[in-house]
Motif scaffolding. Structure first.
Motif, mmCIF file in Angstrom:
data_model
loop_
_atom_site.group_PDB
_atom_site.id
_atom_site.type_symbol
_atom_site.label_atom_id
_atom_site.label_comp_id
_atom_site.label_asym_id
_atom_site.label_seq_id
_atom_site.Cartn_x
_atom_site.Cartn_y
_atom_site.Cartn_z
ATOM 1 N N PRO A 1 -4.819 -1.103 -4.891
ATOM 2 C CA PRO A 1 -5.950 -1.147 -4.144
ATOM 3 C C PRO A 1 -7.934 -1.416 -3.670
ATOM 4 O O PRO A 1 -8.289 -0.815 -4.463
ATOM 5 C CB PRO A 1 -5.508 0.085 -2.743
ATOM 6 N N THR A 2 -7.794 -1.937 -2.982
ATOM 7 C CA THR A 2 -9.638 -2.773 -3.091
ATOM 8 C C THR A 2 -9.805 -1.734 -2.293
ATOM 9 O O THR A 2 -8.904 -1.082 -1.483
ATOM 10 C CB THR A 2 -9.745 -3.262 -2.745
ATOM 11 N N PRO A 3 -10.883 -1.330 -1.994
ATOM 12 C CA PRO A 3 -12.118 -0.002 -1.144
ATOM 13 C C PRO A 3 -11.537 -0.464 0.308
ATOM 14 O O PRO A 3 -11.016 0.142 1.245
ATOM 15 C CB PRO A 3 -12.910 -0.197 -1.246
ATOM 16 N N LEU B 1 0.405 -0.987 0.321
ATOM 17 C CA LEU B 1 0.393 -0.025 0.172
ATOM 18 C C LEU B 1 1.044 1.646 -0.392
ATOM 19 O O LEU B 1 0.239 2.050 -0.764
ATOM 20 C CB LEU B 1 -0.491 0.120 1.407
ATOM 21 N N PHE C 1 -5.472 1.189 5.746
ATOM 22 C CA PHE C 1 -4.677 2.078 5.412
ATOM 23 C C PHE C 1 -3.777 2.575 7.031
ATOM 24 O O PHE C 1 -2.856 2.589 7.276
ATOM 25 C CB PHE C 1 -4.440 2.190 4.420
ATOM 26 N N GLU C 2 -5.501 3.317 7.260
ATOM 27 C CA GLU C 2 -5.099 4.241 8.338
ATOM 28 C C GLU C 2 -4.174 3.660 9.338
ATOM 29 O O GLU C 2 -3.307 4.166 10.465
ATOM 30 C CB GLU C 2 -5.921 5.206 9.302
ATOM 31 N N THR D 1 -8.097 0.121 1.170
ATOM 32 C CA THR D 1 -7.518 1.728 1.509
ATOM 33 C C THR D 1 -8.272 2.177 3.139
ATOM 34 O O THR D 1 -7.822 2.838 3.605
ATOM 35 C CB THR D 1 -8.582 2.847 0.222
#
Length: 304
Positions: free
Chosen positions: A65-67, A21, A73-74, A70
């Motif tokens: 990246p798929t939803p 990512l 990620f955070e 994403t």
């Protein structure tokens, strides 16, 4: 309604996904993690099969990246920062003057200044093992790619304790044979009839580039190289003049430093360390040792 079954995940697998990512491709993630692209691809595929969900869409343009990826990620970033903080705390435990110190530097600074300094430190502290990675890549000290870094100029990473230790002076050098054949350069006229060696543009900006071009504006550029060793070899062979670090060139009997009408350029030498590690006994001892050594052992450097 049955509750969804929880899937246990391994933090190492999550780190693989986070690296992809962050860096946008399998190859870039592999370089960042110090492994190979096939290994990253294989582990990512296995992780996706384990959780039963695709985190990345494969296409001609690479990975997207798929939803879900994403959205994760955070949280993965926070987990990674927390894990790294724990690792740094463990590494900084008070173990006295023992353990490993990994140092990163680059080019002649690592070869001629940092390497012998590390050897002397380790010889005086027998329970400390020193490792030097001499590489132009920027190592992330927060991620413990290294414990201490020596660099020219500023550090890009913000969360570091940075200390300016010295300034490296550069001079213009040639061999006695070269000067005998070509005579001393005429700086007022820009050194016509002389040959010079410059740093390859891909190697980056250096403090002495414009200085040398100004001094020897009429000289012929016969070679561009990306490192000090090739500069030294060509100058010692008597083929050209070049700007070289005094900390190295002043100690070479086959070279002569040429007085110039322009002040010699200097380049700052800085040492960086993560604040979580700077008070670790072995790191603290090495930091103090390095500052003393640059004053005593390298008179061609200007200590600050």
């Amino acid at each position: 309604m049955p509750r969804p079954k929880l899937v246990k995940v391994d933090w190492d697998d999550l780190r693989i996904a986070l690296a992809v990512l962050r860096h946008g491709s399998l190859s870039a993630a592999a370089r960042a993690m110090g492994t190979t692209q096939p290994t990253v691809s294989r582990r990512l595929d296995a992780f996706e099969r384990h959780i039963g969900i695709e985190l990345f869409e494969r296409g001609k343009e690479g990975l997207a990246p798929t939803p879900l990826a994403t959205a994760l990620f955070e949280n993965l970033q926070r987990m990674d920062e927390g894990a790294l903080a724990i690792e740094r705390r463990i590494a900084a435990r008070d173990t006295g003057l023992q353990g490993a110190i990994t140092v990163t530097s680059l080019d002649w600074l690592g070869d001629y200044v940092v390497a012998p300094m590390l050897a002397r430190f380790s010889a005086s502290h027998r329970l400390v093992v020193c490792e030097l990675i001499n590489d132009a890549r920027v190592f992330n000290l927060s991620r413990r790619d290294a414990d201490v870094a020596f660099r020219f100029g500023a550090f890009d990473q913000e969360d570091l304790v940075v200390r300016k230790l010295a300034e490296a002076a550069y001079g213009l050098y040639a061999s006695p044979e070269y000067l005998e054949r070509h005579g001393r350069p005429n700086f007022e006229r820009g050194c016509p009839g002389h040959a010079i060696i410059l740093l390859h543009e891909a190697a980056g900006r250096v403090c002495y580039g414009e200085w040398l071009k100004t001094l020897a504006r009429e000289a012929r550029v016969i070679l561009r190289t990306n490192g000090l060793q090739s500069h030294l070899a060509a100058v010692e062979a008597g083929d050209a003049m070049a700007a070289l670090p005094r900390a190295v060139a002043d100690r070479r009997p086959a070279l002569r430093r040429i007085e110039t009408p322009l002040a010699e350029p200097v380049q700052p030498i800085r040492m960086g360390v993560h604040p979580d590690l700077r008070d670790t006994p072995r790191i603290r001892a090495f930091i103090d040792f390095a500052a003393r050594e640059l004053k005593v052992r390298a008179p061609e450097l200007n200590p600050v």
